[in-house]
Scaffold this active site. Structure first.
Site, PDB file in Angstrom:
ATOM      1  N   SER A 134      28.738  33.778 -29.932  1.00 17.64           N
ATOM      2  CA  SER A 134      28.488  35.160 -29.515  1.00 17.64           C
ATOM      3  C   SER A 134      27.126  35.646 -29.993  1.00 17.64           C
ATOM      4  CB  SER A 134      29.574  36.075 -30.102  1.00 17.64           C
ATOM      5  OG  SER A 134      29.246  37.436 -29.972  1.00 17.64           O
ATOM      6  N   TYR A 159      34.285  39.554 -36.905  1.00 18.47           N
ATOM      7  CA  TYR A 159      34.231  38.772 -35.667  1.00 18.47           C
ATOM      8  C   TYR A 159      32.975  37.909 -35.631  1.00 18.47           C
ATOM      9  CZ  TYR A 159      33.318  37.733 -30.760  1.00 18.47           C
ATOM     10  OH  TYR A 159      33.006  37.095 -29.580  1.00 18.47           O
TER      11      TYR A 159
END
Length: 340
Positions: A134, A159
């Site tokens: 990501s 995350y």
């Protein structure tokens, strides 16, 4: 080829499964169908993929099994039975803000589940593991565009930290077991069948239902929006080019994006950041309705700007995402109106 796609009921996973089947691959998709968001959308994606693949004239196919990647026994049995050639690992607990509320969900899926996939790949001689990272890993970095050559040791959310951990774990397996692995740092993916917790859904719902549209960072965000078809094309191209070691890699001046081991990292984004207010304007134009905007401060864990440097993807894979935000938003709105 016989391929495993994890997270197959998800946004990216469903599109990738269909694309691979359309070119003739046999795809086994798995997903735990968790309730992070409306499960009916996940089942609808599976129905869409099944119907579309059944109409295809290729010899490819898609089948689905409900399996949680954190279930080591189930993963081991699946790999032993199916004997995959390659793996596309997209299953993960997603969401920057949700990681502030439910951190253990990220450990269970993004760390424990990811370890199960790595172990199964190395024990079953998988030819190539391609996995989702990501743009969130860039964290506190302020120099843009974000480059895979940059240090990414300062994540701003759990995350992001788990995605950075995934890249490091992959390198360990590439080094120890010569398992080819490629990580793809996705930049703000959007399009038909997307996640309802992402901005296109939230903004479209607010605009159409005359609700205040919450705009964080007082509208000063800039995002490198990447349309789903561009993401799928990049994944498929990367899958076909097994990661190899970089013979010029130096431990004295280490390149963060490659290694002596068969391990690679790429950014997947357009490289053209769009101001958030321009993005909202494109949605207003496609929907034919103005937004009622509520300006709010920056949220914890959010990055003010994301911009992808895609030089390595272009040079080594031969691909650059190119679908503009205006074309992409138009396609999203057409699907959104039809689905809802």
């Amino acid at each position: 080829m016989k391929l495993l796609v994890t997270g197959a009921a998800g946004f990216i996973g469903s599109h990738v499964s269909l694309a691979l089947a359309a070119r003739g691959d046999k795809v086994i998709g798995i997903d735990n169908i968790n309730d992070y968001y409306d499960t009916s959308l996940k089942y609808a994606r599976l129905d869409w993929v099944t119907e579309a693949s059944s109409r295809s004239t290729s010899q490819g196919s898609v089948s689905f099994q409900q399996i949680d990647i954190s279930d080591q026994t189930a993963i081991d049995q699946l790999f032993t039975q199916e004997k995959f050639d390659k793996v596309i690992h997209l299953a993960a607990q997603a969401g920057v803000r949700y990681s502030l509320e439910a951190p253990r969900a990220y450990i269970d899926s993004n760390i424990v589940g990811y370890t199960n996939i790595l172990e199964a790949c190395r024990r079953n001689q998988i030819q190539h593991l391609v996995y989702a990272s990501s743009s969130s890993v860039y964290g506190a970095n302020e120099a843009t565009p974000f480059s895979v050559k940059d240090n990414v040791d300062h994540p701003l959310s759990l995350y992001a930290a788990t995605k950075k951990a995934n890249e490091l774990m992959a390198h360990t397996y590439s080094h120890l077991y010569q398992l080819p692995t490629t990580g793809l740092r996705f930049f703000t993916v959007y399009g038909p069948w997307g996640r309802p917790d992402m901005s296109p859904f939230l903004f479209a719902d607010a605009i159409l239902n005359d609700k205040p549209l919450k705009v964080f960072n007082y509208g000063n965000h800039r995002r490198d929006f990447t349309y789903i078809d561009d993401i799928v094309e990049a994944i498929v191209r990367v899958l076909d080019i097994n990661a190899t070691g970089n013979p010029d890699w130096s431990g004295i001046k280490p390149d963060p994006s490659s290694s002596r081991a068969p391990w690679k990292i790429y950014n997947v984004g357009c490289g053209s950041p769009v101001p958030l207010m321009d993005y909202i304007g494109a949605l207003e134009s496609a929907l034919g309705k103005s937004a009622q905007i509520e300006m709010l401060p920056l949220q914890p864990g959010d990055l003010p700007e994301t911009v992808a440097d895609t030089k390595e993807l272009i040079a080594e894979i031969g691909y650059k995402p190119a679908i503009s935000i205006y074309n992409g938003i138009g396609k999203f709105v057409e699907w959104y109106r039809g689905y809802y």
